[in-house]
Enzyme design. Sequence first.
Site, PDB file in Angstrom:
ATOM      1  N   SER A 181      -4.458  -0.019   1.166  1.00  0.00           N
ATOM      2  CA  SER A 181      -3.518  -0.911   1.367  1.00  0.00           C
ATOM      3  C   SER A 181      -2.655  -1.185   0.166  1.00  0.00           C
ATOM      4  CB  SER A 181      -4.213  -2.541   1.692  1.00  0.00           C
ATOM      5  OG  SER A 181      -3.503  -3.713   2.019  1.00  0.00           O
ATOM      6  N   ASP A 227      -1.135  -1.804  13.104  1.00  0.00           N
ATOM      7  CA  ASP A 227      -1.218  -2.825  11.995  1.00  0.00           C
ATOM      8  C   ASP A 227      -0.401  -3.974  11.777  1.00  0.00           C
ATOM      9  OD1 ASP A 227      -1.373  -3.581   9.063  1.00  0.00           O
ATOM     10  OD2 ASP A 227      -1.940  -1.495   8.717  1.00  0.00           O
ATOM     11  N   HIS A 233      -4.899  -3.500  10.702  1.00  0.00           N
ATOM     12  CA  HIS A 233      -4.973  -3.407   9.118  1.00  0.00           C
ATOM     13  C   HIS A 233      -6.587  -3.194   8.448  1.00  0.00           C
ATOM     14  CE1 HIS A 233      -3.125  -3.065   5.232  1.00  0.00           C
ATOM     15  NE2 HIS A 233      -3.710  -4.210   4.804  1.00  0.00           N
TER      16      HIS A 233
END
Length: 318
Positions: free
Chosen positions: A198, A263, A292
């Site tokens: 991320s 996501d 995610h």
Amino acid sequence: MDSLSISELCGLFCCPPCPSRIAAKLAFLPPEPTYAFIPDAEPGPNAAGPTRASSLRPRSGVAVAGSAPSEGKWKLHLTERAEFQYSQRELDTIEVALAQSSRGNKIGCMYIRCAPNSRFTVLFSHGNAVDLGQMSSFYIGLGTRINCNIFSYDYSGYGVSGGKPSEKDLYADIDAAWHTLRTRYGVSPESIILYGQSIGTVPTVDLASRYECAAVVLHSPLTSGMRVAFPDTKKTYCFDAFPNIEKVSKITSPVLIIHGTEDEVIDFSHGLALFERCPKAVEPLWVEGAGHNDIELYSQYLERLRRFIGQEVTLPHA
């Protein structure tokens, strides 16, 4: 990443702020620290419990790990909020240290010897809203399963690391971690796998675009800050933050990109775009139905990592 109000959206277009302000608004959510570094008066895994000396981010500890034998300076104290799932024996594999960034911040580092005979060490840049205390359990499990040691660090303003988070600090933080892994622990670049998750893909891509390493893993990566905030953005503006899309083509090491097709934080299109721009990309892992924060729960995650590390990454010379 939080959504922006109408006034903030207008501000970005009419009076765009500097990249660090975009970065701070879009990305940084340091949690309440889940661990502390305590001065290690008695080096070694059998050292006494918490001392009365001042500590970094002092909390009530429930588990202790020893510091690096070469310095014997710090012990790691995990709090109940860290939700640690392992025994003292596993904790004894963790060493902690402080690194100094070029921007003057002390950066908390953690080295976990999950696989002492492994050829590779993963330099892991974690996601948002977590710190080393919360990630330590995952690191031990991951390193054991992929047969790699794990080295990680907290960004400025996270955990015990000083300062406040910013884009420039992200780059300085990973530089400090890289040089600590190289000099303090003697790990050569060809034995280092850079792993970013991320927001952690931002410092990972930046470092990988400047240094050659064994390999790179980009887990739920973003193309740029503006493209997250405004999905229709087609170009990189001078005030854009986190421009991974402009740096990924400079990476000379093999790159594995992992992204969930559902996501909800960083759209799947970001992973696709980076894959298309990265000349060193290997077969990606698109996890059908994953969001995610749950890719690690799918069996193909570990399977793909093992195949990448075992078959597609060039082994360093013995």
